[in-house]
Design an enzyme around this catalytic site. Structure first.
Site, PDB file in Angstrom:
ATOM      1  CD  GLU A  71      -1.599  -2.606   1.703  1.00  0.00           C
ATOM      2  OE1 GLU A  71      -2.436  -3.338   1.276  1.00  0.00           O
ATOM      3  OE2 GLU A  71      -0.573  -2.858   2.121  1.00  0.00           O
ATOM      4  CG  PHE A 133      -9.771  -8.268  11.500  1.00  0.00           C
ATOM      5  CD1 PHE A 133      -8.833  -9.008  12.275  1.00  0.00           C
ATOM      6  CD2 PHE A 133     -10.300  -8.182  10.866  1.00  0.00           C
ATOM      7  CE1 PHE A 133      -7.770  -9.722  11.472  1.00  0.00           C
ATOM      8  CE2 PHE A 133      -9.101  -8.728   9.227  1.00  0.00           C
ATOM      9  CZ  PHE A 133      -7.864 -10.064  10.130  1.00  0.00           C
ATOM     10  CD  GLN A 134      -7.208  -6.877   7.954  1.00  0.00           C
ATOM     11  OE1 GLN A 134      -7.957  -6.494   7.370  1.00  0.00           O
ATOM     12  NE2 GLN A 134      -6.401  -7.438   7.885  1.00  0.00           N
ATOM     13  CE  LYS A 183     -17.491  -5.629   5.217  1.00  0.00           C
ATOM     14  NZ  LYS A 183     -16.568  -7.077   5.055  1.00  0.00           N
ATOM     15  CG  MET A 499      23.449  11.329   2.526  1.00  0.00           C
ATOM     16  SD  MET A 499      24.151  12.146   1.964  1.00  0.00           S
ATOM     17  CE  MET A 499      23.373  12.905   0.896  1.00  0.00           C
TER      18      MET A 499
END
Length: 601
Positions: A71, A133-134, A183, A499
């Site tokens: 993502e 959940f999530q 949802k 770097m």
């Protein structure tokens, strides 16, 4: 007789907009329909439980959905798409860890003023706050690092919130907006109509500048003896580069372009002194330090440009033009502040400067140019041959610039290769260079290049990455292969975190704590084999004599991504350099050598 009571009702004008027609659909269908109505053609994302209702109608949509492998990659791809096209980039992911994976892209876009909209799924409204959940409070988490965040629980609000998100992202100072949609709202039915009514109280982005301030700026320009245009990324975002060129032609004032502004003014023009700041050219740094007038255009006086603020441009008056009023005098007090969109401001400034020159005469800045040219001639960009027989990365990028040319789009990761790309690639036009500038996000390069290529399918896109940065998001090579996104990767591979190692060399007595990415004998991974495992074309280059042919070979492959593993010296350093927190007057042209600044200009 009352003038109101006797008046007859006026007939309804036929030009009045009729009531919009409504259509019954689910919230999920409304998300897709809204994106289509806004004009979204490409979107980057990954499905999951809380966004799954939306992925079903998305399958029947005209929108080209690109399935990423992480993502974070979706967010950076949306950034690359936005910067190079001038449109709003868009990503869509599910809740919880998927949403939090986009946070880096949100923060990155926020600091670099990149217009993206990220749509996230959320658990059902009745589950919010139950540690479902999530579940993650992504709206709360994203507020400090985004331009705005919405939580949508009512399906009827979906069209308005999505339209508002795109409006906020693209107007005023551009930036990222998050729309979190439950949802339950996706599954419920609603009455869809378009266009929706906006509800954005207090949101009034700046537009035209105040004429009085523009005239004051023009007078200051007409009277300055040592002026410099300090051009920031706002010039690219505003699309005002044409007016910048007109103003420079009119005034003959030198230009310095910050990292996000590379390409805002052509490198081929002798009035471009290059990039200022920590790894800027000596001439660009000197121009800011010794100027009597700094004209800041869409720049924010970032610490990487100013060094120690107390010693920055001490004798200069400052004209500061920015669309974001919060940036004016935030770091450096502006003597002439101008809040406004750069596009109309630059247009007005060109006219005002012409009038000021007619009134006060054209200033003679030949002495200023004598000083700056002396700096440029004495301290040019360059490099020394390597001692270990490995390639000089600067040579590789100079050849890439020569062969691929200014028509190509160049993206970078973050590290030494980023600075070398800013220094040794020649940029002639805006939106052809993109990098993670404010946040410094390693892993930005590959997904950003992917997004740039999707948005510009007929343009060559080169991803210039370091082996450290590359390994953070290289899984998007699978996305590129499957979707036939033919980015070309120049891997500047020195087997170390370059770097960080440079700082360890300079400031930590060469104690190289945890910066080796490979051993003397074993390169892990073998990047050529890895690329081949993805089905790509790849080769490794060790010698200068092989560089040109390898780049031309990569340029000939346009049906799939291609990778060149350039093996460069781990001891190569980025010069010039101003150490963090010190004065720009202490710029090092090479290790242990600082320019002798002339006091009189």
């Amino acid at each position: 007789m009352s003038q109101y009571g006797s008046a007859k009702p006026k007939p309804r004008k036929t030009s009045e907009r009729p009531a919009p027609q409504t259509e019954r659909m689910t919230g999920a269908e409304a998300i897709v329909k809204s994106l289509e109505m806004i004009g979204v053609t490409d979107i980057f994302g990954m499905p999951g439980g809380a966004i799954l209702p939306t992925y079903d109608p998305l399958m029947d949509s005209s929108i080209n959905h690109i399935l990423v492998r992480h993502e974070q990659g979706a967010g950076h791809a949306a950034e690359g798409y936005a910067v190079t096209t001038g449109k709003v980039g868009c990503a869509i992911v599910t809740s919880g860890p998927a949403a939090t994976n986009t946070m880096t892209a949100l923060a990155d876009a926020n600091l670099d003023s990149v217009p993206i909209v990220i749509i996230t799924g959320q658990v059902g409204a009745s589950f919010i706050g139950t540690d479902a959940f999530q579940e993650a409070d992504i709206v709360g988490a994203s507020m400090p690092i985004s331009k705005h965040s919405f939580l949508v629980t009512d399906p009827q609000d979906i069209p308005a919130r999505i339209a508002e998100a795109f409006h906020i992202a693209s107007t005023g100072r551009p930036g990222p907006v998050l729309v979190d949609i439950t949802k339950s709202a996706q599954n419920a039915e609603m009455d869809f109509s378009w266009p929706p009514t906006f509800d954005l109280p207090g949101y009034r982005p700046a537009g035209k500048p105040h004429p009085k301030q523009v005239n004051e700026a023009a007078k200051a320009i007409a009277k300055a003896q040592a002026p410099v245009f300090y051009v920031g990324g706002g010039m690219i975002r505003s699309g005002a580069s044409t007016y910048l060129a007109e103003l420079v032609e009119l005034t003959d004032i030198p230009v310095v372009t910050t990292l996000p502004a590379r390409g805002a003014f052509p490198d081929s023009d002798p009035r471009n002194l290059g990039m200022p700041g920590m790894h800027g050219t000596v001439a660009a740094v000197g121009a800011l330090q010794k100027a009597d007038l700094v004209i800041a255009l869409g720049s924010r006086f970032d610490d990487r440009v100013t060094g120690n603020l107390d010693s920055f441009a001490q004798r200069a008056r400052v004209i500061h033009v920015d669309i974001d009023a919060a940036e004016i005098s935030k770091n450096r007090t502006a003597d002439i502040p101008i809040v406004g969109d750069l596009y109309p401001t630059m247009k007005a400034l060109v006219r005002a400067v012409r009038d000021a020159f007619d009134e006060f005469g054209v200033p003679n800045i030949s002495g200023w140019w004598t000083y700056l040219n002396r700096l440029r001639d004495t301290y040019p960009l360059g490099w020394t041959p390597t001692d270990d027989g490995m390639l000089a990365p600067q040579f590789v990028l100079e050849r890439l610039s020569e062969i691929a040319g200014p028509e190509a789009i160049y993206t970078t990761g973050v590290g030494q290769h980023q600075m070398w790309a800013a220094q040794f690639i020649k940029y002639e036009k805006p939106r052809h260079f993109l990098s993670s500038c404010g946040l410094g996000t390693m892993g930005f390069c590959i997904p950003a290049a992917m997004g740039a290529q999707v948005g510009n399918p007929d343009t060559v896109v080169w991803a210039i990455d370091g082996d450290g940065s590359f390994q953070m998001t290289n899984q998007e090579l699978a996305t590129c292969m499957i979707n036939q996104i033919p980015i070309k990767i120049a891997l500047i591979n020195n087997s170390v975190l370059g770097m960080v190692r440079q700082w360890q060399t300079l400031f930590y007595n060469e104690r190289y704590s945890n910066t080796d990415l490979a051993t003397e004998d074993v390169q892990i991974p073998d990047f050529v084999k890895m690329a081949e495992a993805y089905g790509m074309e790849a080769r490794r280059v060790w010698k200068e004599s092989e560089v040109d042919e390898a780049i031309e070979w990569a340029m000939s492959i346009n049906d799939r991504p291609v990778l060149i593993d350039f093996r460069v010296s781990k001891d190569a350093m980025v010069w010039p350099m101003v150490a963090a927190g010190v004065s720009n007057n202490e710029i090092n042209y090479a290790r242990g050598l600082a320019p002798e600044w002339e006091q009189d200009v």
